[in-house]
Write an enzyme that holds these catalytic residues in place. Structure first.
Site, PDB file in Angstrom:
ATOM      1  N   CYS A 127       0.832  -1.206   0.000  1.00  8.47           N
ATOM      2  CA  CYS A 127       0.000   0.000   0.000  1.00  8.47           C
ATOM      3  C   CYS A 127       0.870   1.261   0.000  1.00  8.47           C
ATOM      4  O   CYS A 127       1.632   1.463  -0.934  1.00  8.47           O
ATOM      5  CB  CYS A 127      -1.004  -0.029   1.137  1.00  8.47           C
ATOM      6  SG  CYS A 127      -2.375   1.145   0.887  1.00  8.47           S
ATOM      7  N   HIS A 174      -3.755  -4.812  -0.802  1.00 14.49           N
ATOM      8  CA  HIS A 174      -3.464  -5.467   0.475  1.00 14.49           C
ATOM      9  C   HIS A 174      -3.549  -6.984   0.307  1.00 14.49           C
ATOM     10  O   HIS A 174      -4.643  -7.545   0.323  1.00 14.49           O
ATOM     11  CB  HIS A 174      -4.464  -5.012   1.545  1.00 14.49           C
ATOM     12  CG  HIS A 174      -4.257  -3.612   2.006  1.00 14.49           C
ATOM     13  ND1 HIS A 174      -3.400  -3.294   3.037  1.00 14.49           N
ATOM     14  CD2 HIS A 174      -4.780  -2.439   1.557  1.00 14.49           C
ATOM     15  CE1 HIS A 174      -3.419  -1.976   3.222  1.00 14.49           C
ATOM     16  NE2 HIS A 174      -4.240  -1.443   2.326  1.00 14.49           N
ATOM     17  N   GLU A 227      -2.872  -9.184   2.448  1.00 13.48           N
ATOM     18  CA  GLU A 227      -3.369  -9.768   3.701  1.00 13.48           C
ATOM     19  C   GLU A 227      -4.890  -9.691   3.809  1.00 13.48           C
ATOM     20  O   GLU A 227      -5.480 -10.333   4.671  1.00 13.48           O
ATOM     21  CB  GLU A 227      -2.709  -9.078   4.906  1.00 13.48           C
ATOM     22  CG  GLU A 227      -3.211  -7.694   5.229  1.00 13.48           C
ATOM     23  CD  GLU A 227      -2.599  -6.580   4.412  1.00 13.48           C
ATOM     24  OE1 GLU A 227      -2.801  -5.403   4.755  1.00 13.48           O
ATOM     25  OE2 GLU A 227      -1.904  -6.884   3.397  1.00 13.48           O
TER      26      GLU A 227
END
Length: 211
Positions: A83, A192, A194
């Site tokens: 990011c 992202h 994750e």
């Protein structure tokens, strides 16, 4: 197979626990720290980032992280930016009229996306190059983005014939923008991983496989 040691850089950026958990689930031994020795000795370093470009650069500078990151890249030690941790590797960021110098590994300016819908929030496809390692097996999957700024023009001049140009992955929200870059030991993604489900987990496993 022995687990790789990964440091998630702890410099004050919020919401990093999800990145730690995702890397652990991908098979790494993970530590959240800003200890210089651990940062330098880790198999891989992850630079997260949320919020404003200028704030992230200030926080990285204040803890001395720019020097550690530079030494790792120069020494061929893997680094992954996420990011805003992706954005800071470009030359500069411009937010609300404020121009902030970045780390400068790649040319380019992080600017507000040219779209009627800001922020760009949600799932989107990407277009990686054929030779990608980071997106192997997930080239056609969707990833989760939350951002209002991005690099929308790529101008990388390879001045030395022996240099391998970076591999650039694109996505589109209103306008095409750089979604990821793979450049030797340095990789970075605008989205992202994750928060990107199994596709993000596979991307992290791919990165760990390069360590």
């Amino acid at each position: 197979m022995e687990k790789k040691n990964v440091v998630v850089l702890d410099y004050g950026s919020g919401n990093v626990r999800s990145a730690v958990r995702a890397l652990e689930a991908a098979g790494a031994h993970v530590e959240l720290t800003a200890d210089p020795e651990k940062v330098m000795s880790a198999d891989g370093l992850v630079v997260p980032g949320v919020g404003a470009y200028a704030s992230v650069m200030e926080q990285l500078t204040n803890i001395g992280a720019l020097r550690w990151i530079g030494r790792r890249i120069a020494g061929g030690q893997p680094v992954l930016g996420i990011c805003v941790g992706h954005q800071v590797f470009f030359e500069e960021g411009v937010e609300h009229g404020v121009q902030t110098a970045g780390i400068g590994e790649w040319p380019g300016t992080v600017e507000r996306l040219k779209s009627d819908v800001i922020p760009h929030m949600g799932w989107n496809t990407v277009q990686p190059p054929a030779s990608t390692k980071l997106f192997a097996g997930v080239e056609n999957e969707r990833f989760y983005f939350v951002h209002s700024y991005a690099v929308q023009k790529w101008e990388f001049d390879v001045t030395q014939p022996a240099m391998t140009p970076p591999q650039v992955t694109w996505s589109t929200h209103g306008t095409p923008f750089v979604a990821a870059v793979e450049n030797g030991p340095l990789s970075a993604v605008q989205f992202h991983p994750e928060k990107s489900g199994e596709a993000g987990a596979q991307l992290l496993r791919n990165w760990l496989g390069t360590l």
